[in-house]
Design a protein around this motif. Structure first.
Motif, PDB file in Angstrom:
ATOM      1  N   MET A   1      36.486   9.421  30.431  1.00 43.74           N
ATOM      2  CA  MET A   1      36.098   9.355  31.852  1.00 43.74           C
ATOM      3  C   MET A   1      34.970  10.350  32.115  1.00 43.74           C
ATOM      4  O   MET A   1      35.062  11.505  31.714  1.00 43.74           O
ATOM      5  CB  MET A   1      37.304   9.708  32.729  1.00 43.74           C
ATOM      6  N   ASN A   2      33.935   9.867  32.759  1.00 43.93           N
ATOM      7  CA  ASN A   2      32.815  10.754  33.104  1.00 43.93           C
ATOM      8  C   ASN A   2      32.955  11.168  34.568  1.00 43.93           C
ATOM      9  O   ASN A   2      32.585  10.439  35.482  1.00 43.93           O
ATOM     10  CB  ASN A   2      31.480  10.033  32.865  1.00 43.93           C
ATOM     11  N   LYS A   3      33.495  12.380  34.760  1.00 41.58           N
ATOM     12  CA  LYS A   3      33.770  12.832  36.135  1.00 41.58           C
ATOM     13  C   LYS A   3      32.500  13.080  36.938  1.00 41.58           C
ATOM     14  O   LYS A   3      32.561  13.212  38.160  1.00 41.58           O
ATOM     15  CB  LYS A   3      34.615  14.104  36.096  1.00 41.58           C
ATOM     16  N   SER A   4      31.359  13.168  36.262  1.00 44.52           N
ATOM     17  CA  SER A   4      30.122  13.367  37.028  1.00 44.52           C
ATOM     18  C   SER A   4      29.828  12.161  37.910  1.00 44.52           C
ATOM     19  O   SER A   4      29.053  12.266  38.871  1.00 44.52           O
ATOM     20  CB  SER A   4      28.952  13.673  36.092  1.00 44.52           C
ATOM     21  N   LEU A   6      31.780  11.065  39.991  1.00 43.95           N
ATOM     22  CA  LEU A   6      32.329  11.417  41.308  1.00 43.95           C
ATOM     23  C   LEU A   6      31.321  12.177  42.162  1.00 43.95           C
ATOM     24  O   LEU A   6      31.407  12.182  43.390  1.00 43.95           O
ATOM     25  CB  LEU A   6      33.609  12.241  41.141  1.00 43.95           C
ATOM     26  N   TYR A   7      30.367  12.826  41.488  1.00 42.85           N
ATOM     27  CA  TYR A   7      29.319  13.526  42.238  1.00 42.85           C
ATOM     28  C   TYR A   7      28.392  12.553  42.962  1.00 42.85           C
ATOM     29  O   TYR A   7      27.595  12.956  43.804  1.00 42.85           O
ATOM     30  CB  TYR A   7      28.490  14.418  41.301  1.00 42.85           C
ATOM     31  N   THR A 165      37.031  18.127  45.852  1.00 44.56           N
ATOM     32  CA  THR A 165      35.988  17.638  44.948  1.00 44.56           C
ATOM     33  C   THR A 165      35.572  18.673  43.914  1.00 44.56           C
ATOM     34  O   THR A 165      34.592  18.487  43.210  1.00 44.56           O
ATOM     35  CB  THR A 165      34.746  17.229  45.775  1.00 44.56           C
ATOM     36  N   TYR A 166      36.339  19.786  43.794  1.00 43.77           N
ATOM     37  CA  TYR A 166      35.956  20.854  42.859  1.00 43.77           C
ATOM     38  C   TYR A 166      35.974  20.363  41.420  1.00 43.77           C
ATOM     39  O   TYR A 166      36.868  19.648  41.000  1.00 43.77           O
ATOM     40  CB  TYR A 166      36.913  22.042  42.993  1.00 43.77           C
ATOM     41  N   GLN A 167      34.957  20.753  40.664  1.00 45.25           N
ATOM     42  CA  GLN A 167      34.967  20.549  39.216  1.00 45.25           C
ATOM     43  C   GLN A 167      34.534  21.849  38.564  1.00 45.25           C
ATOM     44  O   GLN A 167      33.599  22.511  39.038  1.00 45.25           O
ATOM     45  CB  GLN A 167      34.006  19.427  38.805  1.00 45.25           C
TER      46      GLN A 167
END
Ligand code: FE
Length: 232
Positions: A1-4, A6-7, A165-167
């Motif tokens: 999963m590419n959480k970027s 979500l940005y 939304t913290y990463q």
């Protein structure tokens, strides 16, 4: 999963005010959205460990003040990174009282929405409060609402660990050996980069961390120099 990925979601930046036992508090939230227009309803996601969660849970009402692009970082830092349990975050902030009796922030805000809680959804670390809108108004017709992207890209803002939304930040690659070391704020994650200085704090590029004045504070959260540690 590419959480970027979500940005790529779009958000705004808001001050959420509420009350517990006669005392007001406010915090920054980026997860506010309109759910229905009839009846007018909006939702906000609040971290359960935040004092604002206790306030909304207690008084069942909240105000969303929509921040404008002009909002200075220390103001955002105060609402976003300090805890309201032992600190009056509204001290020195211009407010007016809404029909809920809660403070509407009028400094650097474009508009406001007042709501009373009709539903809440337990989402683990956070609770989504659904609110029926009781009142709303424009505070500054000329103000551009601040988007979360603007906050990050233009203002250099960070997300606190309590944000939905913290990463965790990716490790920085080492720069040229000649560069002075960067320092990280242990409170908010802001990175002081000597190559950039701190334009809002009138610190010129090329100023090392050691050369910063003793009373210099983090432009995001207001923490002192003693809260900074070398990066890496
Ligand atoms: Fe900070």
């Amino acid at each position: 999963m590419n959480k970027s990925a979500l940005y790529k979601l779009s958000y705004g930046l808001y001050v959420i005010t509420s009350r517990k036992e006669g005392r007001f508090n406010g915090q920054i939230a980026n997860t506010v959205f309109q759910v229905t227009s009839d009846p007018p309803t909006l939702a906000v996601s609040i971290n359960k460990s935040n004092y604002t969660f206790e306030c909304i849970s207690s008084c069942r009402q909240f105000v969303v003040s929509i921040l404008a692009e002009t909002a200075p970082m220390p103001m955002i830092g105060t609402f976003g990174f300090k805890c309201g349990r032992n600190f009056d975050k509204l001290d020195g902030i211009a407010v007016r009282t809404g029909i809920t009796g809660l403070p509407i922030v009028i400094d650097h805000c474009a508009a406001f929405i007042e709501a009373e809680v009709t539903h809440e959804f337990d989402c683990g670390t956070h609770t989504i409060f659904l609110g029926r809108i009781l009142d709303a108004g424009i505070l500054d017709p000329a103000a551009e609402p601040m988007t979360y992207a603007y906050y990050h890209k233009v203002k250099g803002g960070k997300a606190p660990k309590s944000a939905p939304t913290y990463q965790a930040p990716a490790p920085q690659p080492p720069g040229p050996a000649a560069q002075a070391p960067r320092y990280v704020c242990s409170v908010c994650g802001y990175v002081y980069d000597p190559a950039l200085g701190d334009p809002e704090g009138k610190i010129n590029p090329g100023t090392s961390f050691a050369e910063l004045p003793a009373d210099w504070v983090c432009p995001v959260c207001g923490a002192g120099k003693d809260r900074f540690t070398p990066e890496g």
